[in-house]
Design a protein around this motif. Structure first.
Motif, short mmCIF file in Angstrom:
data_model
loop_
_atom_site.label_atom_id
_atom_site.label_comp_id
_atom_site.label_asym_id
_atom_site.label_seq_id
_atom_site.Cartn_x
_atom_site.Cartn_y
_atom_site.Cartn_z
N ALA A 577 0.84 -1.21 0.00
CA ALA A 577 0.00 0.00 0.00
C ALA A 577 0.87 1.25 0.00
CB ALA A 577 -0.92 -0.02 1.21
N ILE A 578 1.97 1.20 0.76
CA ILE A 578 2.87 2.36 0.82
C ILE A 578 3.50 2.61 -0.55
CG2 ILE A 578 5.07 3.18 1.77
CD1 ILE A 578 4.26 1.82 4.42
N GLN A 579 3.95 1.55 -1.22
CA GLN A 579 4.56 1.71 -2.53
C GLN A 579 3.56 2.31 -3.52
OE1 GLN A 579 5.87 -2.30 -3.24
NE2 GLN A 579 7.92 -1.92 -2.36
N ARG A 580 2.31 1.90 -3.40
CA ARG A 580 1.26 2.45 -4.28
C ARG A 580 1.09 3.95 -4.05
NH1 ARG A 580 -4.07 3.29 -3.27
NH2 ARG A 580 -3.91 2.18 -1.28
N ILE A 581 1.09 4.39 -2.79
CA ILE A 581 0.91 5.81 -2.48
C ILE A 581 2.15 6.61 -2.85
CG2 ILE A 581 0.51 7.47 -0.62
CD1 ILE A 581 -1.95 5.89 -1.56
N VAL A 582 3.35 6.00 -2.71
CA VAL A 582 4.57 6.67 -3.15
C VAL A 582 4.45 7.02 -4.64
CG1 VAL A 582 7.02 6.33 -3.66
CG2 VAL A 582 6.13 5.73 -1.41
N GLN A 583 3.93 6.09 -5.41
CA GLN A 583 3.78 6.34 -6.85
C GLN A 583 2.69 7.37 -7.14
OE1 GLN A 583 3.52 2.37 -8.73
NE2 GLN A 583 5.68 2.67 -9.24
N LYS A 584 1.69 7.42 -6.29
CA LYS A 584 0.66 8.46 -6.46
C LYS A 584 1.29 9.85 -6.28
CE LYS A 584 -3.22 5.75 -6.31
NZ LYS A 584 -4.38 5.75 -7.22
N TYR A 585 2.07 10.01 -5.20
CA TYR A 585 2.74 11.30 -4.98
C TYR A 585 3.70 11.60 -6.12
CZ TYR A 585 1.03 11.92 -0.18
OH TYR A 585 0.24 12.12 0.91
N ALA A 586 4.46 10.58 -6.56
CA ALA A 586 5.41 10.80 -7.65
C ALA A 586 4.69 11.21 -8.93
CB ALA A 586 6.23 9.53 -7.88
N THR A 587 3.54 10.60 -9.20
CA THR A 587 2.76 10.94 -10.39
C THR A 587 2.29 12.39 -10.33
OG1 THR A 587 2.02 8.66 -10.73
CG2 THR A 587 0.65 10.41 -11.69
N ARG A 588 1.79 12.80 -9.17
CA ARG A 588 1.33 14.18 -9.01
C ARG A 588 2.49 15.17 -9.19
NH1 ARG A 588 -3.44 15.31 -5.82
NH2 ARG A 588 -2.23 16.85 -4.66
N LEU A 589 3.63 14.86 -8.57
CA LEU A 589 4.78 15.75 -8.65
C LEU A 589 5.34 15.80 -10.08
CD1 LEU A 589 6.39 14.83 -5.24
CD2 LEU A 589 5.84 17.16 -5.96
N GLN A 590 5.34 14.68 -10.77
CA GLN A 590 5.79 14.69 -12.17
C GLN A 590 4.85 15.53 -13.04
OE1 GLN A 590 8.98 13.84 -11.98
NE2 GLN A 590 8.87 12.49 -13.78
N LYS A 591 3.56 15.46 -12.74
CA LYS A 591 2.58 16.24 -13.47
C LYS A 591 2.84 17.74 -13.27
CE LYS A 591 -2.43 16.37 -14.22
NZ LYS A 591 -3.75 15.84 -13.75
N ILE A 592 3.14 18.12 -12.03
CA ILE A 592 3.45 19.53 -11.74
C ILE A 592 4.74 19.93 -12.43
CG2 ILE A 592 4.08 21.15 -9.91
CD1 ILE A 592 2.31 19.47 -8.00
N ARG A 593 5.75 19.06 -12.36
CA ARG A 593 7.06 19.36 -12.97
C ARG A 593 6.92 19.57 -14.49
NH1 ARG A 593 12.70 18.40 -12.65
NH2 ARG A 593 13.54 17.52 -14.58
N THR A 594 6.15 18.70 -15.14
CA THR A 594 5.96 18.81 -16.58
C THR A 594 5.27 20.12 -16.94
OG1 THR A 594 5.83 16.41 -16.81
CG2 THR A 594 4.91 17.74 -18.61
N GLU A 595 4.26 20.48 -16.14
CA GLU A 595 3.55 21.73 -16.39
C GLU A 595 4.47 22.93 -16.19
OE1 GLU A 595 0.53 24.46 -17.27
OE2 GLU A 595 0.59 22.26 -17.58
N LEU A 616 10.89 6.52 -9.68
CA LEU A 616 9.88 5.91 -8.82
C LEU A 616 8.69 5.40 -9.63
CD1 LEU A 616 9.79 8.52 -5.89
CD2 LEU A 616 10.95 6.30 -5.95
N LEU A 617 8.72 5.66 -10.96
CA LEU A 617 7.60 5.27 -11.82
C LEU A 617 8.14 4.50 -13.02
CD1 LEU A 617 5.80 8.76 -11.76
CD2 LEU A 617 5.05 6.68 -10.54
N PRO A 618 8.73 3.32 -12.80
CA PRO A 618 9.36 2.59 -13.91
C PRO A 618 8.38 2.23 -15.02
CG PRO A 618 9.11 1.20 -11.96
CD PRO A 618 8.81 2.59 -11.53
N GLU A 619 7.11 2.11 -14.71
CA GLU A 619 6.10 1.79 -15.72
C GLU A 619 5.25 3.01 -16.09
OE1 GLU A 619 3.85 -1.60 -14.58
OE2 GLU A 619 5.62 -2.83 -14.17
N GLY A 620 5.73 4.19 -15.71
CA GLY A 620 5.02 5.41 -16.05
C GLY A 620 4.05 5.84 -14.95
N PRO A 621 3.35 6.93 -15.18
CA PRO A 621 2.42 7.47 -14.18
C PRO A 621 1.34 6.44 -13.82
CG PRO A 621 2.76 9.04 -15.96
CD PRO A 621 3.38 7.75 -16.41
N VAL A 622 0.87 6.51 -12.58
CA VAL A 622 -0.20 5.62 -12.13
C VAL A 622 -1.52 6.39 -12.11
CG1 VAL A 622 1.38 4.22 -10.76
CG2 VAL A 622 0.21 6.15 -9.69
#
Length: 768
Positions: A577-595, A616-622
């Motif tokens: 569950a923790i790894q899943r939420i880590v990827q959620k935060y990473a996805t959000r932060l990558q989205k902000i970074r790209t913008e 932290l997102l070897p298979e891309g955004p979650v």
């Protein structure tokens, strides 16, 4: 009796208020601003009425007394006679009204008050009190007893009477087809008439007259600044529309409403239809349309009868000819009058300046009127920069079309580009009225205070002769608020070139630079600003630090500590569950970074940019979920989404700061000290203190914002530093950054400490 207010306590209250004479009591508190303002009025009135006892109750020291009389707001004024409450009101009262109240209360019949209170109790029980028609019905909406007939269709018909809850008659009128039609009267509690007039098919028509009373009454008359010297007010209606108001004193002489002084003599050249406006110190004659808006010719005169200005209106908007007295408004001291035209409220076409003999001294063509829709879509207000030559060419195109407002705005962008101010001065000499510096600043200031979000108003003031630098600064602020910081930067730079002495404009430019992500440039402006406004410079520095942090592993810089009890010992969520939420935060932060990266030229690297978290997102955004989920026995909303398109850069960085804090503390909770995907949960021994610290700091931030830190001071809560500044020293306008930071971190710890929770973005984990 004392001529000064006496302090009342629980021990002295009964004896004082139980006396047969009149006793006024002011319930107050030291922290209450209106109470402090009312205190000298209360004391001065006490000196005028030595036969009345004036008492004061400190509601903080005498909480039982305040509770007994259900004092909900202060100041509260209560009057007693023989222990009976004969009056109660909340809020500070002007001296004249308090004096009039005291005089009326002296004649209050205590027995009548007791009967009124008994009647109110009967009304509360649904029982018709004595004096009210036995067949009357209680109207909950108007809080009055009402009696009258109805026709076959259930519509009110014929004479109607209304009574207050205490049984006193308050209104008589006549109905036809369910609408008041015919004469009406209202009454004071004493039975004297308080108002009379006439309705025509539901609308007031003709004179409606108010009558004051020296006896105690709840009927309203002396409000909105009307002097207690007014004993009669006559308001003229034309089918529901007010067309005139006159006020009279006790000798039936017409007087000025706010002071009761004699109405001024009408100058010979002021028409009889004109009324004296005391609030404006002017005579006025205004025509209105059915909606009450100015329509037709409006004229205003000074007290001595000299015409101040006149203008034509259509449905509330200036439309047509205008002329006014213009002494000391223009650079040429010989100017006495100005004349011109308006189109839908915008000055346009040729304006002339005239001397005392009405000889023309100067004419200026202000161009065609340009309105909000046209200006808001103008190229001159778009974000991309252009070379100065392109802006000057655009200005010439606008001039040929007599779009002088747009031409000035285009020239401002050219000034910002090549820093040549002479062409701007030359243009203003052709298209703007030449006002004195004082008047130019006043013209600009009025627009900036009342219409700073209107392009038509800002641009119109430029050709009317408003202070150009002030108005360009206003344009810069409005563009910045519209997320057009590059255009905003041009306008503030032009303003500073035109008025280099105004160093305070550095603050506006600093905020615009922050909206562009140029933190180093903003800090440089803060250095210049410190020479003239050190406090404002400190704010700009603090805002820059708070907005643009260094995105490294923040938990490594903290030693968690909390004084809260019952803290969690370790995470309750699984490593999966923790790894899943880590990827959620990473996805959000990558989205902000790209913008954020998309707002800068390719290859530009900003030192404050959130790091690349693709590892932290070897298979891309979650997937980021928006759903209703079951948590225990409750259904809660989860919203992991994050909208970034069109969001201002400062808000994007604030989102990044909050998510980064939550992510790094989540990794720390698993035993990590850098940005890697955790493989197991090996929480530090002080995990509970970290969870408690996030909640404690969030509470401190909210207390700082809501109470200014009073709650923390009262409870002795520990302080902490945010970006090197103690929380109680953080500027109130920056506390929101701190609150957002710890709100996200607390939500993460709430999720982490309870295995029933599904996501940190559950709505029940936020806001507490």
């Amino acid at each position: 009796m004392s001529e000064h207010p006496v302090d009342l306590t629980a021990e002295s209250f009964e004896q004082t208020t139980g006396a047969p004479g009149l006793v006024l009591v002011d319930f107050w508190a030291e922290w209450c601003g209106p109470c402090r303002n009312f205190a000298p009025i209360f004391a001065a009135t006490a000196q005028k009425h030595p036969d009345v006892v004036f008492g004061k109750v400190d509601t903080e020291a005498e909480q039982d007394l305040a509770g007994r009389f259900e004092v909900q707001s202060i100041p509260t004024l209560m009057a007693f006679k023989g222990g009976v409450v004969v009056h109660r009101s909340s809020g500070a009262m002007p001296a004249a009204r308090l004096d009039a109240l005291v005089k009326s209360l002296k004649s209050v019949d205590v027995d009548a008050v007791k009967r009124a209170e008994e009647n109110k109790k009967l009304t509360e029980q649904g029982i018709v009190p004595p004096g009210v028609h036995p067949d009357a019905e209680w109207d909950e909406g108007d809080s009055e007893w009402v009696h009258g007939a109805k026709d076959a269709k259930g519509r009110k018909l014929g004479p109607y009477k209304y009574w207050r809850a205490d049984g006193t008659l308050c209104n008589e009128c006549v109905f036809e087809n369910d609408k008041p039609h015919g004469p009406f009267k209202r009454f004071h509690e004493s039975g004297d008439v308080s108002q009379d007039g006439e309705f025509v098919k539901g609308d007031l028509h003709g004179p409606r007259t108010w009558y004051a009373s020296d006896k105690y009454t709840t009927e309203r008359m002396h409000e909105n600044g009307v002097s207690t010297a007014i004993r009669k007010t006559v308001m003229m209606y034309e089918h529901g529309r007010v067309v005139g108001v006159k006020h009279y004193d006790g000798q039936d002489r017409r007087v000025v409403p706010t002071t009761g002084e004699p109405y001024p003599d009408r100058p010979q050249n002021v028409p009889v239809e004109a009324e004296y406006r005391e609030d404006m110190k002017q005579w006025s004659h205004v025509h209105l349309d059915v909606a009450g808006e100015r329509h037709g010719l409006s004229r205003f005169w000074l007290p001595d009868g000299e015409l101040l200005w006149e203008g034509e209106y259509v449905d509330g908007s200036r439309q047509g000819l205008y002329r006014s007295l213009a002494k000391d408004e223009y650079l040429d001291p010989a100017v006495r009058f100005d004349e011109g035209r308006f189109d839908q409220g915008e000055a346009c076409d040729v304006w002339t300046l005239l001397d005392a003999d009405r000889a023309v001294l100067l004419s200026r063509d202000l161009g065609v009127a340009q309105f909000e829709d046209e200006l808001s879509e103008s190229q001159v207000l778009t974000n991309p920069p252009r070379p100065a030559s392109a802006w000057r060419e655009y200005a010439e195109t606008c001039l040929k079309a007599r779009k002088h407002r747009e031409a000035v705005l285009a020239m401002a962008r050219a000034v910002a580009s090549d820093q040549l101010v002479a062409p701007m001065h030359d243009l203003l000499e052709r298209v703007a009225l030449p006002r004195t510096l004082k008047n130019a600043r006043g013209t600009a200031g009025e627009v900036l205070e009342n219409a700073s979000n209107s392009w038509a108003a800002l641009a119109g003031a430029l050709v009317r002769g408003g202070d150009v630098a002030m108005l360009l600064r206003g344009c810069a602020v409005l563009l910045d608020q519209s997320d057009k910081p590059r255009a905003a930067l041009d306008f503030i730079n032009a303003a500073m070139l035109l008025a280099p002495e105004r160093a305070d404009y550095l603050f506006t430019r600093g905020l615009i630079l922050l909206n562009m992500g140029l933190d180093a440039h903003a800090l440089k402006d803060a250095e210049g600003l410190a020479k003239v406004e050190p406090d404002t410079a400190d704010f700009l520095r603090a805002y820059t630090r708070g907005l643009f942090p260094v995105f490294d592993f923040w938990p490594g810089k903290e030693t968690p500590h909390s004084t809260y009890n019952d803290l969690p010992e370790k995470p309750a969520q699984s490593i999966g569950a923790i790894q899943r939420i880590v990827q959620k935060y990473a996805t959000r932060l990558q989205k902000i970074r790209t913008e954020l990266q998309g707002r800068f030229k390719a290859g530009v690297s900003m030192p404050w940019m959130p790091p690349d978290l693709s590892a932290l997102l070897p298979e891309g955004p979650v997937e980021l979920v928006e759903d209703e989920v079951e948590v225990g026995e409750d259904s809660v909303a989860v919203d992991e989404s994050l909208a970034v398109a069109g969001v201002g850069l400062p808000d994007l960085v604030r989102f990044a700061r909050a998510d980064w804090s939550a992510l790094t503390w989540l990794l720390w909770s698993c035993g990590e000290s850098k940005l890697v995907m955790p493989k197991k949960v090996a929480s530090p021994a002080n995990f509970g203190h970290a969870a408690g610290m996030s909640s404690q700091r969030l509470w401190r931030a909210r207390d700082r914002r809501v109470t200014g830190g009073r709650g923390a001071k009262a409870s002795g809560a520990a302080s902490f530093e945010f970006e090197g500044v103690a929380i109680d020293a953080v500027h109130p306008q920056l506390v929101g950054i701190v609150e957002q930071h710890y709100s996200e971190t607390q939500a993460m710890f709430y999720w982490l400490a309870d295995s029933d929770n599904v996501s940190p973005w559950q709505d029940n984990l936020r806001g507490s």
